[in-house]
Design an enzyme around this catalytic site. Structure first.
Site, PDB file in Angstrom:
ATOM      1  N   CYS A  80       0.840  -1.209   0.000  1.00  0.00           N
ATOM      2  CA  CYS A  80       0.000   0.000   0.000  1.00  0.00           C
ATOM      3  C   CYS A  80       0.871   1.254   0.000  1.00  0.00           C
ATOM      4  O   CYS A  80       0.652   2.187   0.783  1.00  0.00           O
ATOM      5  CB  CYS A  80      -0.916  -0.018   1.216  1.00  0.00           C
ATOM      6  N   ILE A  89       3.012   5.739  -3.862  1.00  0.00           N
ATOM      7  CA  ILE A  89       2.886   5.862  -5.314  1.00  0.00           C
ATOM      8  C   ILE A  89       1.740   5.013  -5.844  1.00  0.00           C
ATOM      9  O   ILE A  89       1.083   5.371  -6.823  1.00  0.00           O
ATOM     10  CB  ILE A  89       4.212   5.508  -6.024  1.00  0.00           C
ATOM     11  N   ALA A  90       1.476   3.890  -5.183  1.00  0.00           N
ATOM     12  CA  ALA A  90       0.341   3.053  -5.591  1.00  0.00           C
ATOM     13  C   ALA A  90      -0.963   3.791  -5.337  1.00  0.00           C
ATOM     14  O   ALA A  90      -1.845   3.838  -6.205  1.00  0.00           O
ATOM     15  CB  ALA A  90       0.365   1.731  -4.838  1.00  0.00           C
ATOM     16  N   ARG A 141       0.924  -6.359   4.633  1.00  0.00           N
ATOM     17  CA  ARG A 141       1.380  -7.258   5.700  1.00  0.00           C
ATOM     18  C   ARG A 141       0.412  -7.257   6.879  1.00  0.00           C
ATOM     19  O   ARG A 141       0.605  -7.983   7.846  1.00  0.00           O
ATOM     20  CB  ARG A 141       2.790  -6.876   6.138  1.00  0.00           C
ATOM     21  N   LEU A 162       6.934  -1.853  -3.798  1.00  0.00           N
ATOM     22  CA  LEU A 162       7.630  -2.054  -2.526  1.00  0.00           C
ATOM     23  C   LEU A 162       8.957  -1.286  -2.503  1.00  0.00           C
ATOM     24  O   LEU A 162       9.406  -0.781  -3.542  1.00  0.00           O
ATOM     25  CB  LEU A 162       7.888  -3.551  -2.327  1.00  0.00           C
ATOM     26  N   LYS A 168      10.447   1.383 -10.504  1.00  0.00           N
ATOM     27  CA  LYS A 168      11.865   1.669 -10.701  1.00  0.00           C
ATOM     28  C   LYS A 168      12.462   2.173  -9.390  1.00  0.00           C
ATOM     29  O   LYS A 168      11.724   2.652  -8.533  1.00  0.00           O
ATOM     30  CB  LYS A 168      12.054   2.673 -11.836  1.00  0.00           C
ATOM     31  N   ASP A 188      16.237   7.453  -6.496  1.00  0.00           N
ATOM     32  CA  ASP A 188      14.842   7.882  -6.508  1.00  0.00           C
ATOM     33  C   ASP A 188      14.504   8.812  -7.669  1.00  0.00           C
ATOM     34  O   ASP A 188      13.501   8.619  -8.346  1.00  0.00           O
ATOM     35  CB  ASP A 188      14.502   8.572  -5.184  1.00  0.00           C
TER      36      ASP A 188
END
Length: 321
Positions: free
Chosen positions: A11, A14-15, A37, A74, A97, A177
């Site tokens: 979660c 960016i998602a 998790r 992740l 990425k 990043d």
């Protein structure tokens, strides 16, 4: 239209902010599963975005035979592990990425996906943008003559102190990043790796770079300057290309949508081209879906991901990361 049943591993911000909303818009995507998790967080995302199912572990999502493709947002240090696990379960994969901390590992990750027979693509969403593709065609057409020099910058405001981008163990830092954007941009535009790389950086107390400057020298003599970091009061992204007959100026934020423009400057004449650009994340999701359903080749190719990782390796070595 046939739709791909997507599962999302984690979660991450960016998602929530970019990719899941893009999945909601994509014509060939179905929000099927969300995993965390902890079930409570997964169920909160399920309710917020309308996923069909929520799981209390990444393994549980991968074990669901209904899930066809997974998106992995992740921490960088976990990408390789979960791409491999997803591929082993026969899931197609879109992974954020940078894919890994070394080109050697990127090659192995891609090998695992190939051997499993699944579609894999690294999530450089901005490379799906029509304006980036248009700029490449414009440069290749000779609109500014032979490129002799280019420059790019990408800076963001410092993340919160607890953000994983400040941690070396999760492959944090500005080059990973944000620096990966201009590095990949010019690999795409020039279609070649630099012969020479020089770089320097400022490091935080946690051992990650918050500012970096790079010089790339190419076989034909052209030069590239890149600066990046997580240290400005406001976001800044731009790139310029200087040619023997003019300059291309592109004040385009990565992954921007809406009305975007770039300009060709030849002497006193400035020609500006404006394009309406869809959500890059939506274009990315739809393209991977077409790869699965229609046999298209991933726009961000395996070879591209490997070559880009090799350049990042060289930059990190140069700055002493």
């Amino acid at each position: 239209m046939e739709k791909i049943k997507w599962g999302v591993l984690g979660c991450a911000g960016i998602a929530a902010e970019q990719t899941i909303p893009a999945m909601q818009q994509a014509e060939n995507a179905e929000l099927y599963g969300i995993a965390s998790r902890g079930l409570e967080k997964a169920e909160a995302f399920q309710k917020r975005f309308g996923f069909a199912k929520a799981y209390d572990s990444y393994e549980a999502l991968l074990d669901d035979p209904q899930v066809q493709a997974v998106y992995i947002p992740l921490p960088n240090s976990l990408h390789g592990e979960w791409v491999r696990k997803a591929a082993a379960k026969g899931k197609h994969v879109l992974c954020e990425k940078p894919l890994s901390g070394s080109a050697k590992d990127v090659e192995d990750i891609i090998r695992c996906c190939d051997e499993a027979g699944v579609v894999f693509m690294e999530a450089f969403a901005y490379l799906h943008s029509p304006i980036i593709q248009e700029i490449k065609k414009t440069v290749q057409s000779g609109a500014i003559g032979k490129v002799t020099m280019a420059e790019a910058a990408f800076f963001i405001v410092p993340p919160k102190p607890e953000d994983i981008r400040w941690k070396k163990e999760t492959l944090g830092g500005g080059v990973y990043d944000v620096g990966c954007y201009p590095i990949s941009l010019f690999l795409n535009l020039f279609e070649e790796a630099p012969e020479e790389i020089k770089a320097a950086a400022h490091f935080t107390g946690q051992g990650v770079d918050d500012f970096a400057g790079m010089y790339f020298g190419y076989a034909d003599g052209k030069k590239l300057s890149i600066s990046c970091g997580m240290c400005t009061s406001q976001r800044a992204d731009r790139f310029y290309l200087y040619g023997t007959e003019g300059t291309l100026e592109a004040p385009i934020p990565y992954n921007a949508k809406g009305a975007l423009h770039y300009s060709i400057v030849r002497g006193d004449v400035v020609t500006t081209k404006t394009m309406q650009v869809e959500d890059n994340y939506k274009l990315e999701i739809e393209q991977l879906g077409r790869c699965v359903l229609n046999g298209e080749k991933p726009w961000v190719s395996h070879r591209f991901s490997i070559e880009n990782a090799k350049i990042i390796d060289r930059v990190l070595e140069a700055i002493g990361y």
